[in-house]
Design a protein around this motif. Structure first.
Motif, PDB file in Angstrom:
ATOM      1  N   VAL A 237     -56.381 111.876  25.459  1.00 41.04           N
ATOM      2  CA  VAL A 237     -55.840 110.935  24.465  1.00 41.04           C
ATOM      3  C   VAL A 237     -54.328 111.108  24.442  1.00 41.04           C
ATOM      4  O   VAL A 237     -53.795 112.063  25.015  1.00 41.04           O
ATOM      5  CB  VAL A 237     -56.439 111.188  23.061  1.00 41.04           C
ATOM      6  N   PRO A 238     -53.577 110.196  23.787  1.00 42.32           N
ATOM      7  CA  PRO A 238     -52.121 110.348  23.730  1.00 42.32           C
ATOM      8  C   PRO A 238     -51.721 111.747  23.259  1.00 42.32           C
ATOM      9  O   PRO A 238     -52.300 112.284  22.306  1.00 42.32           O
ATOM     10  CB  PRO A 238     -51.699 109.266  22.733  1.00 42.32           C
ATOM     11  N   PRO A 239     -50.742 112.357  23.917  1.00 42.08           N
ATOM     12  CA  PRO A 239     -50.458 113.780  23.689  1.00 42.08           C
ATOM     13  C   PRO A 239     -49.905 114.103  22.309  1.00 42.08           C
ATOM     14  O   PRO A 239     -49.930 115.268  21.895  1.00 42.08           O
ATOM     15  CB  PRO A 239     -49.434 114.107  24.781  1.00 42.08           C
ATOM     16  N   ASP A 240     -49.425 113.091  21.576  1.00 45.31           N
ATOM     17  CA  ASP A 240     -48.873 113.371  20.251  1.00 45.31           C
ATOM     18  C   ASP A 240     -49.961 113.462  19.183  1.00 45.31           C
ATOM     19  O   ASP A 240     -49.691 113.859  18.054  1.00 45.31           O
ATOM     20  CB  ASP A 240     -47.852 112.306  19.859  1.00 45.31           C
ATOM     21  N   ASN A 241     -51.196 113.100  19.526  1.00 48.33           N
ATOM     22  CA  ASN A 241     -52.278 113.074  18.539  1.00 48.33           C
ATOM     23  C   ASN A 241     -53.185 114.284  18.752  1.00 48.33           C
ATOM     24  O   ASN A 241     -54.282 114.189  19.310  1.00 48.33           O
ATOM     25  CB  ASN A 241     -53.071 111.770  18.637  1.00 48.33           C
ATOM     26  N   ILE A 242     -52.707 115.426  18.289  1.00 49.55           N
ATOM     27  CA  ILE A 242     -53.390 116.687  18.573  1.00 49.55           C
ATOM     28  C   ILE A 242     -54.743 116.769  17.873  1.00 49.55           C
ATOM     29  O   ILE A 242     -55.726 117.266  18.438  1.00 49.55           O
ATOM     30  CB  ILE A 242     -52.483 117.868  18.173  1.00 49.55           C
ATOM     31  N   ALA A 243     -54.819 116.254  16.651  1.00 55.96           N
ATOM     32  CA  ALA A 243     -56.082 116.322  15.909  1.00 55.96           C
ATOM     33  C   ALA A 243     -57.186 115.550  16.629  1.00 55.96           C
ATOM     34  O   ALA A 243     -58.337 116.001  16.701  1.00 55.96           O
ATOM     35  CB  ALA A 243     -55.894 115.790  14.496  1.00 55.96           C
ATOM     36  N   GLU A 244     -56.837 114.382  17.184  1.00 54.42           N
ATOM     37  CA  GLU A 244     -57.838 113.599  17.906  1.00 54.42           C
ATOM     38  C   GLU A 244     -58.182 114.231  19.242  1.00 54.42           C
ATOM     39  O   GLU A 244     -59.336 114.180  19.684  1.00 54.42           O
ATOM     40  CB  GLU A 244     -57.352 112.155  18.082  1.00 54.42           C
ATOM     41  N   MET A 245     -57.192 114.854  19.896  1.00 52.05           N
ATOM     42  CA  MET A 245     -57.501 115.566  21.129  1.00 52.05           C
ATOM     43  C   MET A 245     -58.462 116.719  20.859  1.00 52.05           C
ATOM     44  O   MET A 245     -59.347 117.026  21.676  1.00 52.05           O
ATOM     45  CB  MET A 245     -56.228 116.079  21.810  1.00 52.05           C
ATOM     46  N   ALA A 246     -58.315 117.354  19.705  1.00 47.19           N
ATOM     47  CA  ALA A 246     -59.231 118.436  19.336  1.00 47.19           C
ATOM     48  C   ALA A 246     -60.658 117.923  19.184  1.00 47.19           C
ATOM     49  O   ALA A 246     -61.616 118.609  19.564  1.00 47.19           O
ATOM     50  CB  ALA A 246     -58.760 119.097  18.042  1.00 47.19           C
TER      51      ALA A 246
END
Length: 412
Positions: A237-246
């Protein structure tokens, strides 16, 4: 010993240009005549503007300073303008200059940089390459052909590579995360299946996506490719969205990797806190330099995470990656452009050694390279494009999507 002079080189690799449209090298000279080289990996603005940023960072925070005082210079640049937060462009400029300081320190002491970072932890570094086309493979058709990808994979494995990266999952766009088209999922599965069948268990598969999916879309893709056991799912996912990447990392059967577009320990620490990735990919010409990357590796070690330094740039960042990788206990592997890349190696006097899938750390002082200034000057960048650029058109759900790898057909 004080930092005195700065010279900047913006170099364009010959077509097809593996490694991007241009590379920014910096040359620092001390008042005692010691020369150090670094590389800036920052692509948000063009090279003319970036040159001005590099010059400002050097004059404002580093010129006249002892090159040993890396922590002090980092804090100056990181805090400049009352910010004290990650700034991709300023940190990119500082990173290249910081790498050059380490090159100076190693040369002044007659020791490789890795010896100044805690010594040699790794005698050789596992190396992976992006899947580039064989000579008979036409562009851009290669980027959407699983059969050609499998042929290229066999070529690389026969050379000695034990890990291969590819990204057939669709477009790299200016839009926010999208749901992959079913055709893109099908093609991604076909690539994984064809490459796995071609190389068997001789190599790990590294699946890249360049941060293009929604959370649900990334999970769908991860589940589709999981039967082929990729070693990692890169930037789902876009790298600035850490919570969603988690959320993706917690649902994905494939380990998540991220980091090429992040900078400083502040951003990487949050990735680890939230469990967003277990493999970190700092680009040393962007992340804050060698010392900042060493800190990131230490934080990652506490979280049982691995480091796989990213490379889509020139050979001086590669040399810095090698020095870091030699010194850390949680290295996974380092990225290499093919077996080092003909033009890459020529720019540094063929001073780095790749053997049967591994890079051998140099024992010579500093970064262990001998840059060729004449070759740099003979290949100036004269275009107006950025180092890498996403497409403006969104994902298509009716036509074939084609991400042209790391080297789109040259338009400048």
């Amino acid at each position: 010993m004080r930092l005195e002079d700065l010279e900047i080189f913006v170099v364009a690799p010959p077509a097809p240009g593996w490694g991007g449209r241009y590379w920014i090298f910096v040359k620092l000279t001390t008042d005692t005549g010691v020369v150090g080289w670094g590389e800036v990996y920052a692509a948000s603005v063009g090279p003319t503007a970036m040159r001005a940023v590099i010059e400002d960072v050097f004059a404002r925070h580093m010129q006249g300073e002892n090159p040993e005082n890396i922590e002090l210079m980092f804090r100056r640049a990181y805090s400049a303008g009352f910010t004290q937060r990650p700034d991709l462009t300023v940190m990119g400029a500082f990173s290249g200059l910081e790498i050059a300081c380490w090159d100076i320190l190693g040369k002044a002491r007659g020791r490789p940089v890795w010896a100044l970072l805690g010594g040699k932890m790794n005698e050789r570094l596992r190396s992976y390459t992006y899947l580039y086309p064989d000579p008979q493979h036409p562009l851009p058709q290669f980027w959407t052909s699983s059969a050609m990808a499998a042929e290229a994979a066999v070529t690389r494995v026969d050379q000695g590579f034990t890990a291969l990266k590819f990204d057939p999952a669709g477009p790299y766009t200016i839009h926010s995360g999208h749901m992959p088209s079913i055709r893109d999922i099908t093609r991604s599965v076909e690539f994984c299946a064809a490459i796995r069948e071609a190389v068997g268990d001789r190599a790990d598969l590294l699946f890249g996506t360049h941060g293009q999916f929604t959370t649900g879309g990334a999970i769908r893709m991860a589940q589709a490719i999981a039967p082929y056991s990729p070693l990692w799912f890169e930037e789902p996912v876009p790298p600035d969205n850490i919570a969603e990447m988690a959320k993706v990392a917690h649902a994905s059967p494939v380990p998540v990797a991220t980091g090429e577009r992040l900078t400083t320990k502040a951003e990487f620490a949050e990735v680890l806190r939230q469990g967003a990735a277990s493999i970190l990919q700092p680009a040393l010409g962007r992340v804050g330099g060698i010392w900042e990357a060493k800190k990131i590796a230490a934080i990652a070690e506490v979280h049982n995470a691995l480091i796989a330094p990213h490379l889509y740039a020139g050979p001086i960042e590669w040399a810095a990656n090698i020095q870091l990788g030699t010194s850390i206990p949680n290295l996974s592997m380092i990225e290499t452009i093919e077996q080092g890349g003909d033009f890459h190696l020529a720019l540094i006097g063929n001073t780095l050694r790749w053997e049967q899938g591994f890079v051998i750390p140099p024992d010579t002082p500093g970064l262990g390279i001998t840059p060729d200034e004449d070759l740099m000057r003979a290949h100036p960048y004269t275009g107006d494009g950025l180092h890498l650029e996403p497409q403006e058109a969104p994902c298509s759900y009716t036509e074939e999507n084609c991400f042209e790898g790391g080297a789109p057909v040259r338009k400048d």
